[in-house]
Design an enzyme around this catalytic site. Structure first.
Site, PDB file in Angstrom:
ATOM      1  N   ILE A 141      11.022   1.261   5.280  1.00 21.52           N
ATOM      2  CA  ILE A 141      10.361  -0.146   5.617  1.00 21.52           C
ATOM      3  C   ILE A 141      11.250  -1.124   5.441  1.00 21.52           C
ATOM      4  O   ILE A 141      11.926  -1.243   4.425  1.00 21.52           O
ATOM      5  CB  ILE A 141       9.179  -0.099   4.858  1.00 21.52           C
ATOM      6  CG1 ILE A 141       8.250  -1.512   5.176  1.00 21.52           C
ATOM      7  CG2 ILE A 141       9.339  -0.231   3.261  1.00 21.52           C
ATOM      8  CD1 ILE A 141       7.004  -1.750   4.255  1.00 21.52           C
ATOM      9  N   SER A 142      11.383  -1.990   6.478  1.00 19.20           N
ATOM     10  CA  SER A 142      12.298  -3.213   6.665  1.00 19.20           C
ATOM     11  C   SER A 142      11.952  -4.362   5.475  1.00 19.20           C
ATOM     12  O   SER A 142      10.913  -4.257   4.890  1.00 19.20           O
ATOM     13  CB  SER A 142      12.300  -4.017   7.831  1.00 19.20           C
ATOM     14  OG  SER A 142      12.290  -3.088   8.902  1.00 19.20           O
ATOM     15  N   ALA A 143      12.996  -4.808   5.101  1.00 19.50           N
ATOM     16  CA  ALA A 143      12.759  -6.143   3.991  1.00 19.50           C
ATOM     17  C   ALA A 143      11.885  -6.933   4.672  1.00 19.50           C
ATOM     18  O   ALA A 143      12.055  -7.386   6.020  1.00 19.50           O
ATOM     19  CB  ALA A 143      14.238  -6.569   3.669  1.00 19.50           C
ATOM     20  N   PRO A 144      10.940  -7.749   3.793  1.00 19.21           N
ATOM     21  CA  PRO A 144      10.024  -8.648   4.205  1.00 19.21           C
ATOM     22  C   PRO A 144      10.802  -9.664   4.910  1.00 19.21           C
ATOM     23  O   PRO A 144      10.311 -10.196   5.997  1.00 19.21           O
ATOM     24  CB  PRO A 144       9.349  -9.138   2.958  1.00 19.21           C
ATOM     25  CG  PRO A 144       9.370  -8.144   2.088  1.00 19.21           C
ATOM     26  CD  PRO A 144      10.758  -7.343   2.124  1.00 19.21           C
ATOM     27  N   ARG A 165       1.481  -5.328   1.731  1.00 22.68           N
ATOM     28  CA  ARG A 165       2.790  -4.418   1.734  1.00 22.68           C
ATOM     29  C   ARG A 165       2.515  -3.198   0.866  1.00 22.68           C
ATOM     30  O   ARG A 165       2.968  -2.422   1.035  1.00 22.68           O
ATOM     31  CB  ARG A 165       3.955  -5.215   1.675  1.00 22.68           C
ATOM     32  CG  ARG A 165       5.198  -4.420   2.083  1.00 22.68           C
ATOM     33  CD  ARG A 165       6.573  -5.153   1.808  1.00 22.68           C
ATOM     34  NE  ARG A 165       7.669  -4.688   2.485  1.00 22.68           N
ATOM     35  CZ  ARG A 165       8.646  -4.561   1.716  1.00 22.68           C
ATOM     36  NH1 ARG A 165       8.596  -4.356   0.374  1.00 22.68           N
ATOM     37  NH2 ARG A 165       9.774  -3.760   2.408  1.00 22.68           N
TER      38      ARG A 165
END
Ligand code: SAH
Length: 228
Positions: A75-78, A49
């Site tokens: 960027i979206s949260a994992p 990431r």
């Protein structure tokens, strides 16, 4: 010479540190029930990431939250990427469309699941982000993702129909072109609402569209002809 060695040693140290952080994050996402299947776990372990977040934020790459990537986007949260990968039910060899490339990270994860016989097409409305996503994917050695610039609320006619379509931004309603560009028995995953939205999973069965509500979530808006 000595300076070069110190530099190389610090790169190797950073890589080891990132790998450990990545493994710790994956263990946590499994414990918390976000990662359930082996193929999603393997994909998360395979994609660094840190390659998809801007340089000043690299040290936060394995914190489970969204991070700024430019143009006011994130960027979206994992854990959200994990929820969406599990819900979308992706297989090796499938052709996938993502709306909202952002950093390219989510597409990179899905590309590992579809493997070399599958492909991910992703569309981004900001040219700057599309270019960065392309660079991030190339730097990571990923070759089965194609990034396009355009209004993804209209889908991406060039490569239709798709086995799966997922949207990483919130739509006011489900855009008809996305349903049209889905294969029969294909699935569409889309957050519907404004900033606070409901994650909806739709399945195309002949003339019928089955839909299931997977719960509340927060996304940046889908902006475009069929967007906000
Ligand atoms: N999948 C991304 C998350 C990006 S956030 C990642 O892994 O990093 C959502 C993205 O959708 C933003 O980059 C935003 O610019 C983009 N977006 C919003 N409306 C869009 C549209 N109509 N077409 C394409 N991209 C859009």
């Amino acid at each position: 010479m000595v300076e070069v060695n110190i530099y190389e040693n610090s790169i190797a140290m950073n890589e080891r540190m990132f790998k450990t952080s990545r493994e710790q994050l994956v263990n946590r996402l499994m414990r918390e029930g976000y990662i359930k299947s082996d193929n999603v776990k393997k994909a998360f372990l395979a994609v660094p990431r840190e390659n998809f977040v801007p340089e000043p934020l690299k040290m936060q790459a394995y914190v489970d939250r969204p991070l700024e990537i430019g143009n006011g986007q994130t960027i979206s949260a994992p854990h959200m990427v994990a929820i969406m990968c599990e819900a979308l039910d992706v297989y090796e060899g499938q052709k996938i469309l993502e709306i909202g490339a952002g950093s390219g990270y989510h597409a990179a994860i899905v590309s590992q699941i579809v493997g070399k016989t599958g492909h991910v097409y992703t569309i981004e409305r900001f040219e700057y982000l599309a270019k960065r996503a392309q660079e991030n994917l190339k730097h990571t050695g990923i070759t089965n993702v194609t990034v396009e610039v355009g209004d993804g609320s209209e889908g991406l006619r060039t490569y239709e129909p798709y086995d799966r379509i997922y949207v990483t931004c919130a739509a006011p309603s489900v855009p008809q072109p996305l349903i049209d560009q889905l294969k029969d028995l294909g699935k569409l995953l889309i957050p519907v609402g404004s900033m606070y939205c409901e994650l909806q999973l739709l399945e195309k069965k002949g003339e019928k569209i089955l839909s299931e509500n997977l719960g509340g979530c927060v996304f940046v808006p889908l902006v475009g002809k069929y967007g906000h």
